[in-house]
Design a protein around this motif. Structure first.
Motif, mmCIF file in Angstrom:
data_model
loop_
_atom_site.group_PDB
_atom_site.id
_atom_site.type_symbol
_atom_site.label_atom_id
_atom_site.label_comp_id
_atom_site.label_asym_id
_atom_site.label_seq_id
_atom_site.Cartn_x
_atom_site.Cartn_y
_atom_site.Cartn_z
ATOM 1 N N MET A 1 4.244 -1.666 -3.972
ATOM 2 C CA MET A 1 4.309 -0.252 -3.627
ATOM 3 C C MET A 1 5.682 0.117 -3.072
ATOM 4 N N ILE A 2 6.211 -0.712 -2.180
ATOM 5 C CA ILE A 2 7.477 -0.402 -1.501
ATOM 6 C C ILE A 2 8.680 -0.630 -2.412
ATOM 7 N N LYS A 3 8.703 -1.760 -3.083
ATOM 8 C CA LYS A 3 9.892 -2.158 -3.848
ATOM 9 C C LYS A 3 9.834 -1.795 -5.326
ATOM 10 N N LEU B 1 -7.316 -2.235 3.282
ATOM 11 C CA LEU B 1 -7.292 -1.179 2.267
ATOM 12 C C LEU B 1 -6.928 0.162 2.893
ATOM 13 N N ARG B 2 -7.445 0.419 4.083
ATOM 14 C CA ARG B 2 -7.136 1.667 4.774
ATOM 15 C C ARG B 2 -5.639 1.750 5.077
ATOM 16 N N GLN B 3 -5.065 0.639 5.490
ATOM 17 C CA GLN B 3 -3.631 0.623 5.799
ATOM 18 C C GLN B 3 -2.775 0.731 4.537
ATOM 19 N N LEU B 4 -3.250 0.168 3.433
ATOM 20 C CA LEU B 4 -2.545 0.337 2.156
ATOM 21 C C LEU B 4 -2.612 1.785 1.698
ATOM 22 N N ALA B 5 -3.745 2.441 1.929
ATOM 23 C CA ALA B 5 -3.874 3.851 1.578
ATOM 24 C C ALA B 5 -2.907 4.693 2.409
ATOM 25 N N GLN B 6 -2.779 4.372 3.695
ATOM 26 C CA GLN B 6 -1.844 5.085 4.552
ATOM 27 C C GLN B 6 -0.410 4.871 4.091
ATOM 28 N N LEU B 7 -0.083 3.632 3.714
ATOM 29 C CA LEU B 7 1.249 3.344 3.188
ATOM 30 C C LEU B 7 1.491 4.140 1.912
#
Length: 213
Positions: free
Chosen positions: A170-172, A197-203
């Motif tokens: 997602m980032i790179k 998963l919640r933290q990936l959604a926030q990211l």
């Protein structure tokens, strides 16, 4: 330059086309894509040899993106196999001595040329894995940009390690969270816990807002 937390808070309030990404959407992506099981990387399935077969026993590893392998703790400790598949960097997302952690560190790989990074993460929904997203992404990018290969693992290679690889994509690589999940799950049966998963959604929402500014 990496955005500040104030910038990210402002980005968080911006309306996104199609709405925010949710952990439910990511969970659905996990359920829809069925892994395409393949032979172990670096292993010749046509070689008929008892000693070679014994070497394969206990190995659990999949190449989920060119140069990125996800596997379990047992495979991470098999330095001979890591050499076979050309691993130059190793990310232990479960470094520690308690139950559910993997008791390896930089010194464990001193007799190799492998570059090591350990993150002390428990596989619990309450754990803040997001504080390591950029650290993990930079480490993985360092491996690939130098022409190397990275082995990312936790205990079983399905939650902590998978989450860090997803964050990297997602980032790179600019992948939306759903696309990243689909890409990795085609090769490996991953299951990040609901908190991750919640933290990936926030990211995902943060990155999407940054791209539309």
């Amino acid at each position: 330059m990496r955005s500040t937390w104030r910038d990210r808070d402002r980005d968080f309030r911006q309306t996104l086309p199609g709405g925010d990404t949710s952990e439910r959407a990511l969970m659905e992506a996990l359920q829809i894509v069925k892994p395409d099981y393949r032979p172990l990387p670096g292993i010749d399935p046509n070689k008929d040899d008892l000693q070679y077969y014994r070497f394969q026993m206990g190995l659990d590893c999949d190449e989920v993106y060119p140069g990125i392998f996800i596997g379990d703790a047992t495979t991470a400790k098999n330095k001979e196999y890591l050499k076979v598949i050309g691993v130059t960097h190793l990310l232990n997302t479960a470094e520690g001595t308690r139950f559910g952690f993997v008791n390896t560190n930089k010194e464990y790989y001193n007799d190799t040329t492998i570059k090591y990074l350990g993150l002390p993460l428990a596989d619990l929904p309450s754990v803040d894995i997001s504080k390591y997203f950029y650290t993990a992404a930079e480490f993985i990018e360092d491996a690939l940009s130098s022409g190397g290969k990275v082995f990312v693992h936790c205990m079983m290679g399905i939650s902590r390690s998978a989450t860090c690889v997803l964050a990297y994509l997602m980032i790179k690589k600019g992948m939306p969270a759903v696309q990243a999940i689909q890409r990795v799950r085609q090769s490996r049966d991953i299951h990040p816990n609901i908190g991750f998963l919640r933290q990936l959604a926030q990211l995902d929402n943060q990155l999407r807002r940054q791209r539309v500014l």
